[in-house]
Design an enzyme around this catalytic site. Structure first.
Site, PDB file in Angstrom:
ATOM      1  N   ARG A 174       3.020   5.291   0.722  1.00 33.79           N
ATOM      2  CA  ARG A 174       3.152   3.842   0.582  1.00 33.79           C
ATOM      3  C   ARG A 174       1.871   3.176   1.062  1.00 33.79           C
ATOM      4  NH1 ARG A 174       8.063   1.518   3.644  1.00 33.79           N
ATOM      5  NH2 ARG A 174       7.309  -0.361   2.582  1.00 33.79           N
ATOM      6  N   HIS A 175       1.513   2.067   0.421  1.00 42.28           N
ATOM      7  CA  HIS A 175       0.337   1.332   0.862  1.00 42.28           C
ATOM      8  C   HIS A 175       0.552   0.826   2.286  1.00 42.28           C
ATOM      9  CE1 HIS A 175      -1.364   1.554  -3.088  1.00 42.28           C
ATOM     10  NE2 HIS A 175      -0.387   0.853  -3.647  1.00 42.28           N
ATOM     11  N   ILE A 176      -0.479   0.894   3.110  1.00 44.12           N
ATOM     12  CA  ILE A 176      -0.378   0.459   4.497  1.00 44.12           C
ATOM     13  C   ILE A 176       0.058  -1.003   4.572  1.00 44.12           C
ATOM     14  CG2 ILE A 176      -1.718   0.003   6.585  1.00 44.12           C
ATOM     15  CD1 ILE A 176      -3.353   2.504   5.939  1.00 44.12           C
TER      16      ILE A 176
END
Length: 242
Positions: A174-176
């Protein structure tokens, strides 16, 4: 404390409704008109006339404002109804004060505070309390992801960074940006502290009364009262005599 959202309001609302929610924090037309008059129209007036008009009318949109408050030009205010501004406090040109993440009336500046040009004081998810007779230098950033309390007679030189938070790094698929932020705790700066230019103070830090932070230091652990620290990361260099 739990994080409060810093995201823009829901896209199903009208542009005007989103504007009022994000910048003003109140739905009433009276609050909207006062905000537009002071922040959008009077903020661009230069010179002494602009300062005089903003000083006379600015208190209309704060929760409270003491006598002699001075507001420079091109100041951005977000959720000003949560702000208490003390007497004789001066906010220089091009500053931003944001109380979006504060509790109700959780943004406080005491008397005789100076906020220099281009400084941002922003609540993302915490309250901000700045004590009397503090001086904050040019182009500083004070960002509350948890509570920030600054004592009285504190000197903060230019281009300091105080606060901020941390992002979750897992899971890696997942994107930070989508994983949300958190804080290691509040920041507390004691009375009479001197913070040199370009200092970074991380979240969860306590700095004791009378301490001195050398220019360019990165503070990653607590500083005791009257300690003189410097370096990256900062270490104790000497101790002042109380």
């Amino acid at each position: 404390m739990s994080n409060r959202s810093e995201e823009l309001p829901g896209q199903k609302k009208s542009a005007l409704a989103r504007y009022r929610e994000f910048f003003i924090g109140q739905d009433s037309w009276g609050a909207f008109l006062k905000y537009e008059l002071i922040v959008s129209l009077l903020s661009i007036l230069p010179g002494g006339l602009g300062i005089l008009l903003r000083s006379k009318t600015g208190r209309w949109i704060f929760s409270s404002a003491g006598h002699g408050v001075s507001l420079g030009s091109n100041i951005s205010l977000r959720h000003p109804y949560k702000m208490h501004i003390g007497a004789n406090t001066a906010i220089d040109n091009d500053c931003m004060l944001c109380a979006r993440g504060c509790d109700a009336e959780g943004f406080r500046m005491a008397n005789d505070v100076i906020v220099s040009r281009g400084t941002l004081i922003q609540s993302k998810a915490g309250n901000i309390d700045i004590g009397a007779h503090c001086s904050i230098g040019v182009q500083c950033y004070i960002g509350a992801v948890n509570d920030i309390k600054i004592g009285e007679h504190v000197l903060i030189a230019g281009q300091c960074y105080i606060g901020g938070g941390r992002y979750h790094l897992e899971p890696s698929d997942r994107h930070i940006k989508e994983q949300g932020s958190y804080s290691r705790g509040p920041i507390e700066i004691g009375d009479g502290v001197w913070i040199g230019a370009g200092v970074i103070i991380m979240d969860g830090i306590s700095i004791g009364e009378g301490a001195v932070i050398g220019a360019g230091a990165v503070i990653t652990k607590d500083v005791g009262a009257y300690e003189v620290v410097g370096g990256v990361p900062a270490r104790v260099m000497s101790t002042r005599t109380p």
